[in-house]
Design a protein around this motif. Structure first.
Motif, mmCIF file in Angstrom:
data_model
loop_
_atom_site.group_PDB
_atom_site.id
_atom_site.type_symbol
_atom_site.label_atom_id
_atom_site.label_comp_id
_atom_site.label_asym_id
_atom_site.label_seq_id
_atom_site.Cartn_x
_atom_site.Cartn_y
_atom_site.Cartn_z
ATOM 1 N N ASP A 21 9.575 -23.270 -3.971
ATOM 2 C CA ASP A 21 8.397 -22.425 -4.149
ATOM 3 C C ASP A 21 7.447 -22.562 -2.960
ATOM 4 O O ASP A 21 7.182 -23.676 -2.478
ATOM 5 C CB ASP A 21 7.657 -22.816 -5.430
ATOM 6 C CG ASP A 21 8.474 -22.526 -6.674
ATOM 7 O OD1 ASP A 21 9.065 -21.446 -6.751
ATOM 8 O OD2 ASP A 21 8.540 -23.402 -7.566
ATOM 9 N N TYR A 22 6.924 -21.431 -2.522
ATOM 10 C CA TYR A 22 5.946 -21.417 -1.444
ATOM 11 C C TYR A 22 4.862 -20.394 -1.758
ATOM 12 O O TYR A 22 5.131 -19.363 -2.384
ATOM 13 C CB TYR A 22 6.595 -21.038 -0.108
ATOM 14 C CG TYR A 22 7.637 -22.011 0.384
ATOM 15 C CD1 TYR A 22 7.268 -23.153 1.088
ATOM 16 C CD2 TYR A 22 8.994 -21.774 0.161
ATOM 17 C CE1 TYR A 22 8.234 -24.042 1.564
ATOM 18 C CE2 TYR A 22 9.962 -22.649 0.626
ATOM 19 C CZ TYR A 22 9.579 -23.787 1.323
ATOM 20 O OH TYR A 22 10.529 -24.670 1.783
ATOM 21 N N VAL A 23 3.656 -20.690 -1.308
ATOM 22 C CA VAL A 23 2.556 -19.724 -1.342
ATOM 23 C C VAL A 23 2.209 -19.411 0.107
ATOM 24 O O VAL A 23 1.846 -20.307 0.879
ATOM 25 C CB VAL A 23 1.323 -20.275 -2.090
ATOM 26 C CG1 VAL A 23 0.184 -19.259 -2.032
ATOM 27 C CG2 VAL A 23 1.678 -20.599 -3.539
ATOM 28 N N VAL A 24 2.351 -18.131 0.484
ATOM 29 C CA VAL A 24 2.192 -17.740 1.882
ATOM 30 C C VAL A 24 1.219 -16.567 1.976
ATOM 31 O O VAL A 24 1.214 -15.678 1.122
ATOM 32 C CB VAL A 24 3.552 -17.329 2.497
ATOM 33 C CG1 VAL A 24 3.414 -17.104 3.997
ATOM 34 C CG2 VAL A 24 4.618 -18.384 2.220
ATOM 35 N N GLU A 25 0.405 -16.582 3.019
ATOM 36 C CA GLU A 25 -0.526 -15.476 3.249
ATOM 37 C C GLU A 25 0.233 -14.195 3.572
ATOM 38 O O GLU A 25 1.182 -14.193 4.352
ATOM 39 C CB GLU A 25 -1.466 -15.817 4.402
ATOM 40 C CG GLU A 25 -2.479 -14.718 4.719
ATOM 41 C CD GLU A 25 -3.355 -15.062 5.903
ATOM 42 O OE1 GLU A 25 -3.960 -14.127 6.481
ATOM 43 O OE2 GLU A 25 -3.432 -16.254 6.260
ATOM 44 N N HIS A 37 8.574 -15.813 9.029
ATOM 45 C CA HIS A 37 8.082 -16.399 10.277
ATOM 46 C C HIS A 37 6.808 -17.207 10.049
ATOM 47 O O HIS A 37 6.638 -18.292 10.625
ATOM 48 C CB HIS A 37 7.807 -15.292 11.301
ATOM 49 C CG HIS A 37 9.058 -14.735 11.914
ATOM 50 N ND1 HIS A 37 9.086 -13.563 12.628
ATOM 51 C CD2 HIS A 37 10.338 -15.185 11.909
ATOM 52 C CE1 HIS A 37 10.315 -13.327 13.055
ATOM 53 N NE2 HIS A 37 11.090 -14.285 12.621
ATOM 54 N N ARG A 38 5.904 -16.709 9.211
ATOM 55 C CA ARG A 38 4.673 -17.456 8.919
ATOM 56 C C ARG A 38 4.999 -18.739 8.154
ATOM 57 O O ARG A 38 4.365 -19.780 8.371
ATOM 58 C CB ARG A 38 3.707 -16.579 8.129
ATOM 59 C CG ARG A 38 2.356 -17.278 7.848
ATOM 60 C CD ARG A 38 1.298 -16.324 7.305
ATOM 61 N NE ARG A 38 0.970 -15.309 8.283
ATOM 62 C CZ ARG A 38 1.194 -14.004 8.111
ATOM 63 N NH1 ARG A 38 1.736 -13.563 6.976
ATOM 64 N NH2 ARG A 38 0.874 -13.135 9.037
ATOM 65 N N LEU A 39 5.983 -18.649 7.270
ATOM 66 C CA LEU A 39 6.409 -19.829 6.523
ATOM 67 C C LEU A 39 6.957 -20.889 7.482
ATOM 68 O O LEU A 39 6.645 -22.085 7.358
ATOM 69 C CB LEU A 39 7.474 -19.432 5.501
ATOM 70 C CG LEU A 39 8.057 -20.537 4.619
ATOM 71 C CD1 LEU A 39 6.973 -21.244 3.828
ATOM 72 C CD2 LEU A 39 9.111 -19.956 3.681
ATOM 73 N N GLN A 40 7.745 -20.466 8.457
ATOM 74 C CA GLN A 40 8.243 -21.400 9.467
ATOM 75 C C GLN A 40 7.100 -22.029 10.261
ATOM 76 O O GLN A 40 7.111 -23.224 10.559
ATOM 77 C CB GLN A 40 9.177 -20.677 10.440
ATOM 78 C CG GLN A 40 10.573 -20.383 9.913
ATOM 79 C CD GLN A 40 11.420 -19.699 10.968
ATOM 80 O OE1 GLN A 40 10.968 -18.757 11.626
ATOM 81 N NE2 GLN A 40 12.646 -20.157 11.139
ATOM 82 N N ALA A 41 6.120 -21.211 10.601
ATOM 83 C CA ALA A 41 5.029 -21.673 11.461
ATOM 84 C C ALA A 41 4.050 -22.597 10.749
ATOM 85 O O ALA A 41 3.415 -23.445 11.392
ATOM 86 C CB ALA A 41 4.272 -20.473 12.023
ATOM 87 N N ARG A 98 23.155 -22.768 6.665
ATOM 88 C CA ARG A 98 21.939 -23.488 6.279
ATOM 89 C C ARG A 98 20.851 -22.486 5.918
ATOM 90 O O ARG A 98 20.666 -21.490 6.621
ATOM 91 C CB ARG A 98 21.451 -24.410 7.407
ATOM 92 C CG ARG A 98 20.281 -25.321 6.973
ATOM 93 C CD ARG A 98 20.149 -26.515 7.886
ATOM 94 N NE ARG A 98 19.684 -26.153 9.200
ATOM 95 C CZ ARG A 98 18.396 -26.062 9.536
ATOM 96 N NH1 ARG A 98 17.448 -26.277 8.648
ATOM 97 N NH2 ARG A 98 18.054 -25.750 10.765
ATOM 98 N N ASP A 99 20.178 -22.742 4.832
ATOM 99 C CA ASP A 99 19.064 -21.921 4.360
ATOM 100 C C ASP A 99 19.477 -20.447 4.232
ATOM 101 O O ASP A 99 20.336 -20.128 3.438
ATOM 102 C CB ASP A 99 17.842 -22.099 5.268
ATOM 103 C CG ASP A 99 17.350 -23.541 5.305
ATOM 104 O OD1 ASP A 99 17.634 -24.284 4.333
ATOM 105 O OD2 ASP A 99 16.711 -23.934 6.280
ATOM 106 N N LEU A 100 18.881 -19.569 5.048
ATOM 107 C CA LEU A 100 19.163 -18.142 4.930
ATOM 108 C C LEU A 100 20.262 -17.657 5.883
ATOM 109 O O LEU A 100 20.532 -16.467 5.957
ATOM 110 C CB LEU A 100 17.876 -17.339 5.200
ATOM 111 C CG LEU A 100 16.710 -17.641 4.252
ATOM 112 C CD1 LEU A 100 15.484 -16.812 4.646
ATOM 113 C CD2 LEU A 100 17.082 -17.384 2.798
#
Length: 253
Positions: A21-25, A37-41, A98-100
């Motif tokens: 779970d993530y909360v991202v702008e 990309h924002r999640l990575q950053a 890996r991942d996606l």
């Protein structure tokens, strides 16, 4: 205008993984790839994702978004409600690296199995001519960006791993159909499609057409017409007799 969006992103590798779970702008006008990309950053610098052009033309950022195979760069956040939790997972049909990121080498193996364009050997320079209607018949198929969403969603290989050896999938059956439509191609495409590349496995559910980001009518304009020609060749007594009399390897339509 921005808000905090809720996301579930698959994390893991070939040995297994799970949704995190993530909360991202989220900002106005963004697409799923912007969020990744924002999640990575900001939160997950080790998140693996494949992408290149971010313009819907390279096919690299294929994933499953809320269970639907899509390009992340062409899926706008505006199609989801602000309260909706968005799930992003790798393509299900291919092995996870890996991942996606998935191993899509299956598709390149199938591509190598298809013989290239085979023009008549006696044609000289400047003699490769075809009518405009012949150009237009196959032009649609050349829009393919090889995102492999059609391959991923095709249940023949998605749900039956054992079929992969004998079934090329919609993308490469479409390639065979494109070559078969070329008036100068002399390879026996119809026989190969049926006997070597598994055309008979396709039951024309049109799931491949539904996910194509280039809106290619894979089923209606490539697979169904080729199936009809294969049936004519094998079962139509007039065609069969004509092939015998004129010693033709296959009828051209």
């Amino acid at each position: 205008m921005s808000y905090k969006g809720n996301f579930k992103v698959w994390r893991g590798d070939a040995d297994g993984g799970d949704l995190e779970d993530y909360v991202v702008e989220v900002n106005e006008g963004e697409v799923i790839l912007d969020i990744i990309h924002r999640l990575q950053a900001t939160q997950a610098p080790d998140l693996a994702v494949r992408w290149n052009c971010k313009a819907g033309k390279c096919g690299s950022c294929s994933a499953e978004i809320n269970g639907m195979p899509r390009l992340m760069c062409m899926t706008r956040m505006s199609v989801f409600s602000e309260s909706e939790t968005i799930t992003v997972t790798p393509l299900r049909t291919f092995p996870v690296i890996r991942d996606l990121v998935t191993d899509v080498s299956f598709n390149y193996e199938k591509a190598r199995e298809i013989p290239s364009f085979a023009p008549p050997k006696n044609l000289g320079l400047g003699e490769y001519r075809m009518k405009q209607q012949d150009v237009e018949r196959s032009q649609e198929f050349r829009k393919c960006i090889e995102c492999f969403l059609c391959q991923n969603t095709c249940h023949v290989i998605r749900d039956h791993e054992e079929n992969k050896e004998n079934f090329a999938g919609p993308r490469y059956l479409m390639r065979i159909a494109e070559l078969e439509m070329h008036p100068l191609d002399e390879a026996d495409r119809e026989r190969a499609a049926q006997e070597e590349h598994g055309l008979g496995y396709c039951n024309i559910t049109k799931c491949c057409t539904e996910v194509c980001p280039e809106h290619i009518k894979i089923t209606d304009n490539a697979l169904i017409p080729m199936k009809e020609r294969v049936v004519d060749r094998k079962y139509d007594p007039v065609v069969w007799l004509g092939n015998k009399l004129f010693r033709r390897s296959g009828s051209r339509h």
